[in-house]
Design a protein around this motif. Structure first.
Motif, PDB file in Angstrom:
ATOM      1  N   GLU A 195      34.622  46.032  24.357  1.00 23.38           N
ATOM      2  CA  GLU A 195      33.790  46.030  23.156  1.00 23.38           C
ATOM      3  C   GLU A 195      33.707  47.446  22.597  1.00 23.38           C
ATOM      4  OE1 GLU A 195      30.044  44.024  23.535  1.00 23.38           O
ATOM      5  OE2 GLU A 195      30.828  42.694  25.099  1.00 23.38           O
ATOM      6  N   ASN A 196      34.140  47.609  21.348  1.00 27.57           N
ATOM      7  CA  ASN A 196      34.160  48.924  20.719  1.00 27.57           C
ATOM      8  C   ASN A 196      32.849  49.169  19.986  1.00 27.57           C
ATOM      9  OD1 ASN A 196      34.680  50.934  18.464  1.00 27.57           O
ATOM     10  ND2 ASN A 196      36.624  51.062  19.555  1.00 27.57           N
ATOM     11  N   TYR A 197      32.222  50.316  20.269  1.00 26.50           N
ATOM     12  CA  TYR A 197      30.934  50.645  19.668  1.00 26.50           C
ATOM     13  C   TYR A 197      30.994  51.870  18.765  1.00 26.50           C
ATOM     14  CZ  TYR A 197      28.816  47.408  22.973  1.00 26.50           C
ATOM     15  OH  TYR A 197      28.467  46.274  23.669  1.00 26.50           O
ATOM     16  N   HIS A 198      32.148  52.481  18.641  1.00 24.01           N
ATOM     17  CA  HIS A 198      32.194  53.793  18.001  1.00 24.01           C
ATOM     18  C   HIS A 198      33.080  53.833  16.758  1.00 24.01           C
ATOM     19  CE1 HIS A 198      30.148  55.834  21.414  1.00 24.01           C
ATOM     20  NE2 HIS A 198      30.679  54.843  22.094  1.00 24.01           N
ATOM     21  N   THR A 199      33.730  52.736  16.431  1.00 20.80           N
ATOM     22  CA  THR A 199      34.698  52.762  15.331  1.00 20.80           C
ATOM     23  C   THR A 199      34.467  51.578  14.414  1.00 20.80           C
ATOM     24  OG1 THR A 199      36.278  53.681  16.915  1.00 20.80           O
ATOM     25  CG2 THR A 199      37.152  52.983  14.783  1.00 20.80           C
ATOM     26  N   THR A 200      34.579  51.829  13.124  1.00 22.15           N
ATOM     27  CA  THR A 200      34.392  50.747  12.175  1.00 22.15           C
ATOM     28  C   THR A 200      35.482  49.691  12.333  1.00 22.15           C
ATOM     29  OG1 THR A 200      33.930  50.269   9.851  1.00 22.15           O
ATOM     30  CG2 THR A 200      35.751  51.762  10.297  1.00 22.15           C
ATOM     31  N   LYS A 201      35.141  48.481  11.989  1.00 19.02           N
ATOM     32  CA  LYS A 201      35.970  47.325  12.345  1.00 19.02           C
ATOM     33  C   LYS A 201      37.364  47.359  11.737  1.00 19.02           C
ATOM     34  CE  LYS A 201      35.022  42.450  13.136  1.00 19.02           C
ATOM     35  NZ  LYS A 201      34.061  41.360  12.863  1.00 19.02           N
ATOM     36  N   ALA A 202      37.537  47.995  10.593  1.00 21.21           N
ATOM     37  CA  ALA A 202      38.847  48.003   9.939  1.00 21.21           C
ATOM     38  C   ALA A 202      39.849  48.924  10.618  1.00 21.21           C
ATOM     39  CB  ALA A 202      38.692  48.390   8.467  1.00 21.21           C
ATOM     40  N   ILE A 203      39.370  49.964  11.298  1.00 20.21           N
ATOM     41  CA  ILE A 203      40.274  50.903  11.965  1.00 20.21           C
ATOM     42  C   ILE A 203      40.799  50.318  13.273  1.00 20.21           C
ATOM     43  CG2 ILE A 203      40.442  53.184  13.057  1.00 20.21           C
ATOM     44  CD1 ILE A 203      38.443  54.238  11.055  1.00 20.21           C
ATOM     45  N   ILE A 204      39.967  49.542  13.950  1.00 19.98           N
ATOM     46  CA  ILE A 204      40.309  49.036  15.277  1.00 19.98           C
ATOM     47  C   ILE A 204      41.604  48.221  15.295  1.00 19.98           C
ATOM     48  CG2 ILE A 204      39.515  47.591  17.192  1.00 19.98           C
ATOM     49  CD1 ILE A 204      36.652  48.393  16.441  1.00 19.98           C
ATOM     50  N   PRO A 205      41.804  47.249  14.379  1.00 23.79           N
ATOM     51  CA  PRO A 205      43.048  46.465  14.434  1.00 23.79           C
ATOM     52  C   PRO A 205      44.305  47.309  14.282  1.00 23.79           C
ATOM     53  CG  PRO A 205      41.427  45.387  13.043  1.00 23.79           C
ATOM     54  CD  PRO A 205      40.889  46.738  13.343  1.00 23.79           C
ATOM     55  N   PHE A 206      44.266  48.313  13.391  1.00 21.07           N
ATOM     56  CA  PHE A 206      45.449  49.157  13.211  1.00 21.07           C
ATOM     57  C   PHE A 206      45.791  49.883  14.506  1.00 21.07           C
ATOM     58  CE2 PHE A 206      47.155  53.408  12.590  1.00 21.07           C
ATOM     59  CZ  PHE A 206      48.345  53.108  11.951  1.00 21.07           C
ATOM     60  N   VAL A 207      44.790  50.452  15.147  1.00 15.86           N
ATOM     61  CA  VAL A 207      45.039  51.216  16.373  1.00 15.86           C
ATOM     62  C   VAL A 207      45.530  50.299  17.486  1.00 15.86           C
ATOM     63  CG1 VAL A 207      43.967  52.633  18.151  1.00 15.86           C
ATOM     64  CG2 VAL A 207      43.397  53.024  15.760  1.00 15.86           C
ATOM     65  N   PHE A 208      44.871  49.157  17.674  1.00 14.51           N
ATOM     66  CA  PHE A 208      45.291  48.246  18.728  1.00 14.51           C
ATOM     67  C   PHE A 208      46.715  47.757  18.504  1.00 14.51           C
ATOM     68  CE2 PHE A 208      41.163  48.096  20.561  1.00 14.51           C
ATOM     69  CZ  PHE A 208      41.318  47.502  21.801  1.00 14.51           C
ATOM     70  N   HIS A 209      47.046  47.449  17.278  1.00 12.92           N
ATOM     71  CA  HIS A 209      48.376  46.908  16.980  1.00 12.92           C
ATOM     72  C   HIS A 209      49.466  47.939  17.208  1.00 12.92           C
ATOM     73  CE1 HIS A 209      51.483  44.520  15.129  1.00 12.92           C
ATOM     74  NE2 HIS A 209      51.686  45.422  14.187  1.00 12.92           N
ATOM     75  N   ASN A 210      49.209  49.184  16.831  1.00 14.63           N
ATOM     76  CA  ASN A 210      50.258  50.198  16.864  1.00 14.63           C
ATOM     77  C   ASN A 210      50.325  50.998  18.155  1.00 14.63           C
ATOM     78  OD1 ASN A 210      51.654  50.505  14.009  1.00 14.63           O
ATOM     79  ND2 ASN A 210      49.508  49.992  13.644  1.00 14.63           N
ATOM     80  N   PHE A 211      49.216  51.082  18.886  1.00 12.80           N
ATOM     81  CA  PHE A 211      49.214  51.883  20.108  1.00 12.80           C
ATOM     82  C   PHE A 211      49.047  51.067  21.382  1.00 12.80           C
ATOM     83  CE2 PHE A 211      47.699  54.832  16.773  1.00 12.80           C
ATOM     84  CZ  PHE A 211      48.678  55.805  16.883  1.00 12.80           C
ATOM     85  N   TYR A 212      48.466  49.870  21.255  1.00  6.53           N
ATOM     86  CA  TYR A 212      48.248  49.039  22.433  1.00  6.53           C
ATOM     87  C   TYR A 212      49.101  47.777  22.407  1.00  6.53           C
ATOM     88  CZ  TYR A 212      44.316  52.127  23.265  1.00  6.53           C
ATOM     89  OH  TYR A 212      43.543  53.248  23.488  1.00  6.53           O
ATOM     90  N   GLY A 213      49.834  47.562  21.311  1.00  5.41           N
ATOM     91  CA  GLY A 213      50.767  46.446  21.236  1.00  5.41           C
ATOM     92  C   GLY A 213      50.111  45.095  21.162  1.00  5.41           C
ATOM     93  N   ALA A 214      48.886  45.026  20.674  1.00  6.54           N
ATOM     94  CA  ALA A 214      48.178  43.751  20.603  1.00  6.54           C
ATOM     95  C   ALA A 214      48.084  43.297  19.155  1.00  6.54           C
ATOM     96  CB  ALA A 214      46.780  43.898  21.195  1.00  6.54           C
ATOM     97  N   SER A 215      48.650  42.132  18.845  1.00 10.34           N
ATOM     98  CA  SER A 215      48.556  41.603  17.480  1.00 10.34           C
ATOM     99  C   SER A 215      47.239  40.880  17.264  1.00 10.34           C
ATOM    100  CB  SER A 215      49.718  40.649  17.199  1.00 10.34           C
ATOM    101  OG  SER A 215      49.708  39.575  18.118  1.00 10.34           O
ATOM    102  N   LYS A 216      46.589  40.493  18.357  1.00 11.76           N
ATOM    103  CA  LYS A 216      45.238  39.947  18.278  1.00 11.76           C
ATOM    104  C   LYS A 216      44.337  40.817  19.134  1.00 11.76           C
ATOM    105  CE  LYS A 216      46.448  35.164  17.254  1.00 11.76           C
ATOM    106  NZ  LYS A 216      46.272  33.752  17.640  1.00 11.76           N
ATOM    107  N   ILE A 217      43.241  41.249  18.550  1.00 14.52           N
ATOM    108  CA  ILE A 217      42.438  42.281  19.174  1.00 14.52           C
ATOM    109  C   ILE A 217      41.081  41.713  19.568  1.00 14.52           C
ATOM    110  CG2 ILE A 217      41.409  44.557  18.857  1.00 14.52           C
ATOM    111  CD1 ILE A 217      44.083  43.504  16.508  1.00 14.52           C
ATOM    112  N   PRO A 218      40.736  41.756  20.842  1.00 16.35           N
ATOM    113  CA  PRO A 218      39.424  41.274  21.254  1.00 16.35           C
ATOM    114  C   PRO A 218      38.339  42.301  20.951  1.00 16.35           C
ATOM    115  CG  PRO A 218      40.630  42.087  23.153  1.00 16.35           C
ATOM    116  CD  PRO A 218      41.549  42.211  21.978  1.00 16.35           C
ATOM    117  N   ILE A 219      37.574  42.080  19.892  1.00 14.40           N
ATOM    118  CA  ILE A 219      36.527  43.035  19.522  1.00 14.40           C
ATOM    119  C   ILE A 219      35.300  42.280  19.041  1.00 14.40           C
ATOM    120  CG2 ILE A 219      38.063  44.920  18.851  1.00 14.40           C
ATOM    121  CD1 ILE A 219      37.668  44.041  15.956  1.00 14.40           C
ATOM    122  N   GLU A 220      34.181  42.938  19.114  1.00 14.91           N
ATOM    123  CA  GLU A 220      32.981  42.465  18.477  1.00 14.91           C
ATOM    124  C   GLU A 220      32.583  43.491  17.430  1.00 14.91           C
ATOM    125  OE1 GLU A 220      29.949  41.496  21.261  1.00 14.91           O
ATOM    126  OE2 GLU A 220      31.168  40.013  22.316  1.00 14.91           O
TER     127      GLU A 220
END
Length: 687
Positions: free
Chosen positions: A411-436
């Motif tokens: 659960e990410n508490y420090h980053t706005t929701k729009a930034i999280i998908p880009f980072v997960f997709h490009n650095f963690y290789g996840a096309s679906k991101i588990p976030i709240e």
């Protein structure tokens, strides 16, 4: 090394760790051994600094300045070693009057991109009959600084018990999981971790080290800080917190302990131990209040035994912990943050103070910056961290306790929701991101990702060791003014310290100067190496280089183009707004990160957040054509550099063409993160 694939056991631990260091030292020495340079050296009684280009008297000693070939820039393996791992060299004049070879010091802090400075004692100058201003053809053989390896070997030997790092899981116990005694803003996983750290053990059995894995912004530091504050409420406890970087260690003081102490808890007064060579003037005033200072209050010193006993929490880096000199068992708890960013031999330095009764916790993210190794490929460097080795060791253990001493934060508490998908997709290789929903507010009318195309003309600074891009500096100032003057109420009160500009080399110094002229002195301007562990409302990244400077044989500081994990670290410092200032075609055509940059710029085009507004997506597409044109006109010298920029076999570059299963299958830690995410209620697609 074939033995690297054989699991480390209790019996083989010390031998295997020593052997790895021998292999790494040999790999570094082999690289440096190729640096048999013949240079025309000029004797000088004054030495020139690389930072400012100024000359200072050498205080009775003489220096030789020699020109470095272009292939030794800091971006190459040999150049990197020369800048950070070489302290001495063997020198002989040509022609040699006899068989004597002289060992001299390499002045690393004065060595620049084009020149190396060697310190020559007076007797050497006398033997070589050299006087100030004389020129002499010399052969130079650089030598690796073995002191670093010596400290790592010493750390291996200093371990009180190998079971601390190779626990027998079935024989270990699970601590009683008790809830925190005070109101703490934590989710269930964070409370579970705090309970593990603070809970009492049954009997005399060892409690296995706790591993906390979580991507950026999931509250690893938050959890360790509050765990420490919970621990010291118990009798006979003392906590040692270690990080990889000074900036991350300072975060514990600035954001957690200072606030806690000054709001009615003086008994929790921490001690911040900094290396005596750390920059005093670059340390913030809040952190200085908790440091050990010299009598004149102008430099750091190491603490006395009495000082260590007086404070319940000690905060330092793993490397500096080597200087605490306390007996095993002195600390009841040892917490190591940024554990995936350091080699195992560095992480075990503070564990010299651990016994089987010491509660240990490690937190990290192996997709951020990892150690640079020369004996293994870049993708394998993370496997030589204590964090990764223990995590995989736990994964392979069938006993049920193994699954209870590793916790995944998602659960990410420090980053706005729009930034999280880009980072997960490009650095963690996840096309679906588990976030709240993190609750971090976005800018009300501006998309959180922004790109500003600036071509400019990069030029070298006075020392010729670094690059400046004045056009980018002007653009950065405009963006800083725009965000500060138009600060939105959703972000709270306007605060220059919540804006961070990240770059490298002389660009950082010039940015500070120019922002100061605009009454923006409190804006944080940092080299990329100094931002781990920190967070800012707005992050502005100045990439400096253009297509022309990248083709130059002397282009240095290419980390933003070549190192995905470093780029991940920098980008994830942004909470609400991430702005990139750079040359569009250069970012999309050069280096290991070009696919990431294409995805970033494409996303900003889709959201209409690109400046200047006349730019079109076709300009990005043309970068591939420009790339072909470059390759067709490369000279032999630039071809070697292009090959360096293009070697990608060992780089963990994730693009839209890489599937989740393909990446996670190669990374058991990432796979566990993705599996953990399946239980999260909200799954947000990347687009």
């Amino acid at each position: 090394m074939a033995s690297a694939k054989i699991p480390i056991t209790l019996a083989s631990y010390r031998e295997r760790m020593h052997q790895f260091l021998y292999v790494e030292e040999e790999a570094q020495q082999e690289l440096v051994a190729r640096l048999n340079l013949q240079v025309q050296g000029t004797l000088s009684s004054k030495v020139q600094t690389s930072a400012m280009g100024m000359k200072f008297e050498a205080q009775g000693k003489s220096h030789v300045k020699g020109r470095i070939p272009c292939f030794l820039t800091p971006d190459t393996d040999q150049g990197s070693l020369l800048s950070r791992a070489v302290s001495t060299a063997y020198v002989a004049p040509i022609p040699a009057p006899d068989n004597r070879v002289y060992e001299v010091q390499v002045k690393v802090k004065t060595t620049s991109e084009l020149s190396v400075w060697l310190l020559l004692p007076a007797q050497y100058c006398s033997a070589l009959r050299l006087e100030d201003g004389d020129s002499q053809l010399m052969e130079i053989q650089f030598q690796i600084d073995r002191m670093v390896f010596g400290k790592w070997h010493q750390a291996i030997d200093a371990l009180h018990n190998e079971r601390v790092v190779v626990p027998n899981i079935p024989a270990c116990s699970l601590p009683s999981l008790t809830p925190p005694t005070q109101e703490i803003f934590c989710n269930a996983k964070q409370k579970q971790a705090i309970s593990y750290i603070t809970g009492t053990a049954s009997g005399k059995r060892q409690v296995s080290p706790l591993l906390i894995y979580g991507p950026f912004g999931t509250g690893k530091t938050h959890t360790l800080a509050w765990a420490a504050l919970e621990v010291i409420k118990q009798p006979n406890t003392k906590v040692l917190i270690c990080t990889h970087t000074d900036s991350a260690a300072d975060v514990y003081i600035q954001e957690y302990f200072h606030v806690y102490v000054t709001t009615g808890h003086p008994e929790a007064m921490p001690l911040r131990v900094k290396n005596i060579e750390s920059s005093f003037h670059e340390t913030d005033p809040t952190t200085l209040q908790y440091c050990c200072l010299s009598e004149d209050g102008c430099s750091f010193r190491f603490p006395t035994q009495d000082e260590l006993e007086q404070h319940p929490i000690i905060v330092t880096t793993t490397t500096s912990s080597h200087n605490l000199h306390v007996p095993p068992g002195f600390f009841s708890h040892i917490l190591i943050d940024e554990a995936a960013q350091m080699l195992e031999c560095e992480a075990i330095m503070p564990l010299a103070y651990a016994t089987l009764d010491t509660r240990i916790a490690l937190a990290g993210d192996h997709m951020q910056s990892t150690p640079k190794l020369f004996s293994v490929g870049d993708r394998k460097s993370a496997d030589h961290s204590l964090f990764n080795r223990l995590f995989q060791y736990y994964q392979q253990e069938t006993h049920q306790l193994a699954s209870q001493c590793r916790i995944i934060f998602h659960e990410n508490y420090h980053t706005t929701k729009a930034i999280i998908p880009f980072v997960f997709h490009n650095f963690y290789g996840a096309s679906k991101i588990p976030i709240e929903d993190s609750g971090i507010p976005e800018h009300p009318w501006q998309y959180p990702l922004m790109f500003c195309h600036v071509f400019g003309t990069p030029e070298k600074d006075m020392s010729m060791a670094s690059w400046l891009n004045k056009a980018e500096i002007e653009e950065v100032i405009k963006r800083v003014q725009e965000f500060y003057q138009g600060w939105v109420y959703q972000w709270g009160s306007p605060d220059q310290k919540q804006i961070c500009v990240v770059s490298h080399g002389s660009q950082v110094k010039r940015l500070k100067e120019e922002l100061g002229k605009e009454q923006l002195r409190e804006v944080v301007v940092e080299n990329f190496e100094n931002v781990p562990g920190r967070e800012f409302r707005v992050v502005i990244l100045s990439t400096v280089h253009t297509q022309d400077s990248l083709l130059s044989n002397s282009a240095t500081h290419l980390e933003f183009f070549n190192e995905p994990q470093l780029l991940n670290t920098v980008m994830t410092r942004a909470q609400s707004q991430l702005v990139v200032v750079g040359d569009l075609t250069a970012l999309c055509a050069f280096g290991h990160c070009r696919e990431i940059w294409k995805n970033f710029i494409q996303k900003t085009f889709e959201q209409g957040n690109v400046l200047p507004t006349y730019l079109k997506m076709k300009d990005v597409e043309q970068s591939s054509l420009l790339r072909l044109a470059w390759q067709n006109r490369l000279t032999p010298g630039t071809a070697a550099r292009e090959n360096f920029l293009e070697k990608e076999d060992d780089y963990n570059v994730i693009t839209s063409r890489v599937s989740d299963s393909a990446l996670s299958g190669d990374d058991p830690i990432l796979q566990e993160l993705l599996d953990e995410g399946k239980n999260v209620a909200e799954i947000v697609p990347e687009n």
